[in-house]
Design an enzyme around this catalytic site. Structure first.
Site, short mmCIF file in Angstrom:
data_model
loop_
_atom_site.label_atom_id
_atom_site.label_comp_id
_atom_site.label_asym_id
_atom_site.label_seq_id
_atom_site.Cartn_x
_atom_site.Cartn_y
_atom_site.Cartn_z
N SER A 98 8.46 3.55 1.07
CA SER A 98 7.35 3.01 0.27
C SER A 98 7.65 3.14 -1.22
CB SER A 98 6.06 3.75 0.62
OG SER A 98 4.96 3.12 0.01
N SER A 130 0.87 -1.17 0.00
CA SER A 130 0.00 0.00 0.00
C SER A 130 0.91 1.23 0.00
CB SER A 130 -0.88 -0.02 1.25
OG SER A 130 -1.93 0.90 1.13
N GLU A 131 0.77 2.10 -1.01
CA GLU A 131 1.80 3.14 -1.17
C GLU A 131 1.80 4.18 -0.05
OE1 GLU A 131 -0.58 2.57 -3.52
OE2 GLU A 131 -1.10 4.41 -4.58
N ASN A 132 0.75 4.21 0.77
CA ASN A 132 0.79 5.12 1.91
C ASN A 132 1.68 4.58 3.04
OD1 ASN A 132 -1.30 3.20 2.08
ND2 ASN A 132 -2.32 4.33 3.71
N GLY A 133 2.25 3.38 2.84
CA GLY A 133 3.31 3.00 3.75
C GLY A 133 3.28 1.67 4.46
#
Lengths: 219, 218, 219, 218
Positions: free
Chosen positions: B90, B48-51
């Site tokens: 990320s 998940s690119e938010n981390g």
């Protein structure tokens, strides 16, 4: 030994923010955004801010509130789709918006904090993002030279802070917070919990306290 | 065909492209649905690119964690063995080639593997978010979208006319009508969807299609 | 669901290393170096290695043992002063040594792991480090363009690993380990302790398991 | 003068340059001794480039931790409120201007503030380690060294002839004989050490010295 006291009331802390400043604000769609600091910024009604943030969240949440209250003159961000008011102000020419790919935004902020003059990224080559940027070839691959992003102030949200400013973040609320804290002249942290020095294991510190200037509690 | 059914057909076919051990990033919309159709014997780690890594299903009602959402802002969970990190890590994972496959929606795709999915000038400018990094860095870029737009116009074009998200980045296009591989020779039609024909696929596609010797129905 | 088994015996793991490979090895003067993996490399006596590491430790410790056993043809490092044998081999022309400032070494490894084409650093401008490098001016400041460093294999030391390869490091033994694990095709970790999946809190993971291919225990 | 005493004089004078709240990196040798002379009312956070902040004194015998050493490989401790991190963060702190002062030894310093301390071609090539980053990134670079070399030859020169560690980087030079500030006009002699004279300092210095109006004895 003296103890550098970083604790401050939210009012004292936010009084340091004045019209026209460039401010980085942590968070991803409001998650990890220091909501109490935002509310105080809205109350103080400082204007002509340049905001650097991943997104503008929603009209009633996080950075979105600053947009709705028309406190921005410029925005550097990766995404505005969740806040229609940002798009409206952009289309009407009320604010200037620079859209930056999310990974490039993270690296530009990190570069400023790490004293780098820039980074070469393949992201955005052959797109509008390339406009006005230097294209550098390394071993037959093309990269954009992306420059550091600094701010006057960074507003950070932490789960826990010790009195030296060592920080822990919670789950996906970490996101841009630790990066931004390295790239601003004044770093203000809102922490859910504030503990004594020695209560955070040095191995698990997510951001060293030397980056933090001011700690405030929850509003 | 019913929109929900179309989405299901696409998501199911995409799910079969994922391999055991893959690290996968799923975009918003149809790509998110893919998670529901991954076979049990295939272990995929979702990024998940938010981390974080180890994106799990939505929490039970009442068990939402304010600090744990996906990149679309929806409450999610994290699986055992997951890990949280900051946005620089990320995107180091994404840009550095550590994501095996990314599945994204598209406004347009073209014969060169160009992808447009982040803006319609003068109309809709949501921003690129993490999409430009994902299409640049992921080992395999899979576009999952309906074959034509709301007005029945082709989305698979000779040349994209919307601003690009990435140049020569798409590896595979999966719609309810077709599975098309982007090759150096052009777009190769390898499979067609249920209840359609090669003719219909060709007609609803602006780009030239190379027909595989043995086109299957998925 | 299958479980990707990353556990391996040290012999199986080190059999993957062959003559002529480029290998990154974690550690700072031997602290945080996977000593068991080094001992096995010495035993297997693979030759013509290019080693990327902060330093060559001491003649009887860490990477120093590989130097003494003449397994290197090239060395990319920031410091060789603690191991006189490295200096001797360099002066005699037996090995090629590229000296890189420590911070630049860290950034070059990170850049490879992060998919960057390079980074601009002020470090080394006006010194021998500048030789054969592109000098890039940004806003009147001069920077060196430093290129990514990748390896075939990274040998990493961890305090704790879960079966997915999520890692914790101990104190100053962290140093280059997590960076190197992002920049090699094959990552072999020697962990002091190996635990079940779920036993490491996702918030405190210092290196996500997706970077790790093989886990071995202490020799 | 006794070598131990010389080192003590230098370290003591350097210690007075550090301010409450400073983040400081101390090099190997004389700089390390500075820690012993920091006044109690001044709180300084020591950074160790191998990856932590809050460097504390040597451990008691038997309490050494194999995983906790300073950048010279010596066993140390970490103070309450310290933090560990990887080498990229360590040098982000250094290069990014988050270190207020670095104290380093030198082979040569010159009028332009150039510093040479990492190699003697053909003789000694230990490597630069973290020194080039430290002199580039720290807000204040303090050279702490004996005034002359083993043979009594000047180390403060018109122009360094050894390979540089950094160009125009030195802010202050402190020896047992002198405290010299590097200014845009040249080297300003502000203080002299105990038991020496301005004449003796000038004689044992190759570089031209600007004499301060009010030279003190430290």
């Amino acid at each position: 030994m003296t103890t550098m006291n970083k604790l401050m009331s939210i009012d004292e802390a936010m009084a340091k923010i004045t019209d026209g400043m460039t401010i980085m604000i942590g968070g991803f769609l409001g998650v990890g955004t220091p909501e109490g600091l935002i509310n105080k910024l809205v109350e103080h009604d400082v204007k002509n801010l340049t905001i650097i943030a991943n997104d503008t969240a929603f009209v009633d949440k996080g950075i979105g509130k600053l947009v709705v209250n028309k406190q921005l003159s410029k925005l550097i961000t990766s995404h505005i789709g969740t806040n229609p008011e940002t798009g409206r102000q952009m289309n009407e020419g009320e604010i200037e918006v620079e859209l930056v790919p999310q990974g490039t935004l993270a690296e530009r902020i990190r570069a400023a904090g790490a004293g780098l003059g820039g980074i070469l990224t393949p992201t955005g080559v052959g797109t509008l993002v390339q406009n006005n940027k230097e294209l550098i070839k390394v071993e037959n691959n093309e990269y954009l030279l992306e420059l550091p992003l600094r701010a006057d102030v960074a507003l950070i949200k932490a789960k826990k802070a010790d009195l030296k400013g060592n920080l822990l973040f919670a789950q996906s609320a970490r996101n841009f917070n630790p990066l931004m804290a390295t790239a601003a002249n004044l770093v203000i942290v809102q922490a859910e919990e504030i503990v004594d020095i020695g209560e955070i294991d040095p191995d698990y510190v997510m951001l060293p306290g030397i980056f933090v200037d001011i700690i405030v509690g929850e509003a | 065909m019913d929109s929900k059914l179309i989405k299901e057909i696409i998501a199911k076919r995409v799910a079969k492209e994922l391999n055991d051990g893959d690290v996968v990033n799923l975009g918003i919309g149809i790509p998110t649905l893919v998670a529901n159709y991954i076979p049990e014997e295939v272990e995929v780690t979702l990024q998940s690119e938010n981390g974080f890594l180890g994106l799990g299903p939505a929490p039970l009602p009442g068990e939402e964690n304010q600090n744990l959402t996906n990149a679309g802002g929806k409450y999610v969970t994290i699986n055992n063995g997951g890990a949280f990190f900051d946005s620089a890590m990320s995107f180091a994972i994404i840009r550095g080639g550590h994501v095996d496959a990314t599945v994204l929606g598209a406004l347009q795709v073209d014969q060169q593997g160009n992808l447009a999915n982040w803006m319609i000038p003068g109309k809709l400018v949501p921003g690129m978010g993490g999409a430009m990094d994902l299409v640049t860095g992921a080992k395999r870029v899979i576009v999952a979208m309906e074959h034509t737009d709301k007005n029945g116009m082709p989305k698979i074009l000779k040349n994209c006319n919307l601003p690009l998200t990435g140049k020569n980045v798409v590896d595979l296009i999966i719609t309810e009508k077709a599975l098309i591989e982007v090759t150096t020779e052009g777009l190769l039609l390898r499979e067609i969807g249920p209840g359609t024909s090669v003719d219909e696929v060709v007609k609803s596609t602006e780009a030239s299609l190379i027909l595989d010797d043995n086109i299957k129905v998925f």
